[in-house]
Design a protein around this motif. Sequence first.
Motif, PDB file in Angstrom:
ATOM      1  N   VAL A 310       0.865  -1.184   0.000  1.00  0.00           N
ATOM      2  CA  VAL A 310       0.000   0.000   0.000  1.00  0.00           C
ATOM      3  C   VAL A 310       0.897   1.227   0.000  1.00  0.00           C
ATOM      4  CG1 VAL A 310      -1.765   1.320   1.229  1.00  0.00           C
ATOM      5  CG2 VAL A 310      -1.836  -1.197   1.237  1.00  0.00           C
ATOM      6  N   VAL A 311       0.779   2.006  -1.067  1.00  0.00           N
ATOM      7  CA  VAL A 311       1.632   3.188  -1.241  1.00  0.00           C
ATOM      8  C   VAL A 311       0.766   4.431  -0.971  1.00  0.00           C
ATOM      9  CG1 VAL A 311       3.149   4.440  -2.781  1.00  0.00           C
ATOM     10  CG2 VAL A 311       2.945   1.943  -2.978  1.00  0.00           C
ATOM     11  N   LYS A 312       1.149   5.236   0.013  1.00  0.00           N
ATOM     12  CA  LYS A 312       0.439   6.475   0.359  1.00  0.00           C
ATOM     13  C   LYS A 312       1.361   7.654   0.119  1.00  0.00           C
ATOM     14  CE  LYS A 312      -2.579   4.354   3.803  1.00  0.00           C
ATOM     15  NZ  LYS A 312      -3.090   4.411   5.198  1.00  0.00           N
ATOM     16  N   GLY A 313       0.923   8.501  -0.817  1.00  0.00           N
ATOM     17  CA  GLY A 313       1.724   9.660  -1.170  1.00  0.00           C
ATOM     18  C   GLY A 313       1.354  10.889  -0.356  1.00  0.00           C
ATOM     19  N   TYR A 314       2.376  11.717   0.000  1.00  0.00           N
ATOM     20  CA  TYR A 314       2.167  12.922   0.808  1.00  0.00           C
ATOM     21  C   TYR A 314       2.904  14.095   0.189  1.00  0.00           C
ATOM     22  CZ  TYR A 314       0.503   9.745   4.454  1.00  0.00           C
ATOM     23  OH  TYR A 314      -0.179   8.807   5.158  1.00  0.00           O
ATOM     24  N   ALA A 315       2.517  15.275   0.606  1.00  0.00           N
ATOM     25  CA  ALA A 315       3.202  16.506   0.206  1.00  0.00           C
ATOM     26  C   ALA A 315       3.342  17.379   1.445  1.00  0.00           C
ATOM     27  CB  ALA A 315       2.414  17.236  -0.864  1.00  0.00           C
ATOM     28  N   SER A 316       4.356  18.252   1.421  1.00  0.00           N
ATOM     29  CA  SER A 316       4.537  19.185   2.544  1.00  0.00           C
ATOM     30  C   SER A 316       3.556  20.346   2.406  1.00  0.00           C
ATOM     31  CB  SER A 316       5.975  19.698   2.564  1.00  0.00           C
ATOM     32  OG  SER A 316       6.214  20.486   1.406  1.00  0.00           O
ATOM     33  N   LYS A 317       3.511  21.206   3.418  1.00  0.00           N
ATOM     34  CA  LYS A 317       2.585  22.334   3.420  1.00  0.00           C
ATOM     35  C   LYS A 317       3.037  23.463   2.522  1.00  0.00           C
ATOM     36  CE  LYS A 317       2.647  22.930   7.843  1.00  0.00           C
ATOM     37  NZ  LYS A 317       2.325  23.450   9.199  1.00  0.00           N
ATOM     38  N   ASP A 318       4.257  23.398   2.022  1.00  0.00           N
ATOM     39  CA  ASP A 318       4.773  24.480   1.197  1.00  0.00           C
ATOM     40  C   ASP A 318       4.000  24.543  -0.117  1.00  0.00           C
ATOM     41  OD1 ASP A 318       6.677  24.906   3.169  1.00  0.00           O
ATOM     42  OD2 ASP A 318       8.048  23.428   2.279  1.00  0.00           O
ATOM     43  N   GLY A 356      -2.694  13.704   0.520  1.00  0.00           N
ATOM     44  CA  GLY A 356      -2.689  15.150   0.701  1.00  0.00           C
ATOM     45  C   GLY A 356      -1.508  15.633   1.517  1.00  0.00           C
ATOM     46  N   ILE A 357      -1.736  16.592   2.389  1.00  0.00           N
ATOM     47  CA  ILE A 357      -0.674  17.198   3.194  1.00  0.00           C
ATOM     48  C   ILE A 357      -0.285  16.254   4.317  1.00  0.00           C
ATOM     49  CG2 ILE A 357       0.013  19.208   4.536  1.00  0.00           C
ATOM     50  CD1 ILE A 357      -0.597  19.771   1.607  1.00  0.00           C
ATOM     51  N   GLY A 358       0.977  16.008   4.449  1.00  0.00           N
ATOM     52  CA  GLY A 358       1.469  15.144   5.510  1.00  0.00           C
ATOM     53  C   GLY A 358       2.152  15.933   6.607  1.00  0.00           C
ATOM     54  N   GLU A 359       1.940  15.451   7.851  1.00  0.00           N
ATOM     55  CA  GLU A 359       2.594  16.086   8.999  1.00  0.00           C
ATOM     56  C   GLU A 359       3.147  15.024   9.936  1.00  0.00           C
ATOM     57  OE1 GLU A 359       0.507  19.137  10.996  1.00  0.00           O
ATOM     58  OE2 GLU A 359      -0.234  20.088   9.172  1.00  0.00           O
ATOM     59  N   MET A 360       3.645  13.954   9.345  1.00  0.00           N
ATOM     60  CA  MET A 360       4.214  12.892  10.162  1.00  0.00           C
ATOM     61  C   MET A 360       5.519  13.334  10.796  1.00  0.00           C
ATOM     62  SD  MET A 360       2.546  11.923   7.354  1.00  0.00           S
ATOM     63  CE  MET A 360       3.856  11.686   6.153  1.00  0.00           C
ATOM     64  N   PHE A 361       6.247  14.198  10.097  1.00  0.00           N
ATOM     65  CA  PHE A 361       7.577  14.608  10.562  1.00  0.00           C
ATOM     66  C   PHE A 361       7.597  16.104  10.830  1.00  0.00           C
ATOM     67  CE2 PHE A 361       7.960  11.114   7.490  1.00  0.00           C
ATOM     68  CZ  PHE A 361       8.513  10.140   8.304  1.00  0.00           C
ATOM     69  N   GLU A 362       8.330  16.482  11.843  1.00  0.00           N
ATOM     70  CA  GLU A 362       8.456  17.900  12.148  1.00  0.00           C
ATOM     71  C   GLU A 362       9.247  18.610  11.057  1.00  0.00           C
ATOM     72  OE1 GLU A 362      10.120  18.398  15.970  1.00  0.00           O
ATOM     73  OE2 GLU A 362       8.434  17.466  17.038  1.00  0.00           O
TER      74      GLU A 362
END
Length: 378
Positions: A310-318, A356-362
């Motif tokens: 299962v591949v889940k794609g994310y992007a930063s908030k920028d 969508g937007i990922g926030e797993m990492f600081e």
Amino acid sequence: MKRMILLPAIALGVMTASAQAIEQPGIFDNVSIGIKGGVTTPMDDHPFFKSMRPVLGVNVDKMVTPTFGIGVESMFGINTSQFNNIAHSSTAFDDSYVGVYGKVDLFNLFGGYQCEVRPFTIEAQAGAGWGHYFINKSNGSDWNYFGTKAGLNFRFNTSDRFAVNIEPSVLFNMDGHDFGQSTAGYARKSARFNLMAGVSYRFGDGFECVRPYDQAEVDALNAEINALRGAVADASVMTAAAEATSADLAAQLQACKNRKPQVIKEVSNNLSSVRYVFFRNGSASITADQQPNIEMIAAYLNNHPGSKVVVKGYASKDGNYDFNVKLAQRRAEAVKTALMNKYKIASSRIVAEGQGIGEMFEEQSWNRVSICTLETSK
């Protein structure tokens, strides 16, 4: 004979009053005061017009019902003529009459009371009283007599209170002592004709029509009122419940507004089943340094034929939000395409989802990632 004049009028008035449902006014209401003037003349043994002389009068009466009324009146004949060569009296008056009377409104009697003042009506009047002749001293002394009076009143009501009256009447000398006449009772020789006109004013309120009391109707209205009260009570309960629900929903809405956004972070306690493929800013291309991660995923799938990824794609908030949502989907599809094209992994074993937007990492740059979770069927 003396009583029979008033009794029919009283009976008629009582019957008519009972036929109408009216609100009885106070004792001082429907009281009228009138002044009048005209002429009077003997009806027999004297020249009718030659013996005619002025007469003045006042009256006070009260309508007891819309049909029947009672009153008191006085009349004074002015000293301007003489009869049978009898000299004038020594006063300003030839005679006077004071009596009581009853009256019947004929229009209300036969046409019914219309709950309003008629512009014109006719009243039948009858009464009895005391009469007095003023005699010149040379001809003897004054004398009194018992008289009865009957007539009509043509009443023109100019307003609710003012009226113009025309009253023809006949006054009978019941004792028969009328300048030498000896005939008593109801005879022309002992009668005088009067024609008078005047105005009157009525005090107080008139008669007001009211609906007859109907207990069945009252009971029905009370039942309807009670039903409406019950409906109002039910509506009040429903309103209170709706207000409570509205207040609860408002509180929930405010709580939602005050709640901090909840971010779901991808956490895995089994690090051996998770691989990360990182991307550069704004890109969905897999760089050379990320190829070893793709190879490890492909090797696992080849070594475990029943497994999936299962591949889940994310992007930063920028950057632009809508663009980043689409970019996250493209990053998941990029990993899937690489596994399919280069390593010949069947598409049915690969699930690609944009998150969508990922926030797993600081560190925001680490959130430009596709997280690949390997699943082995049991």
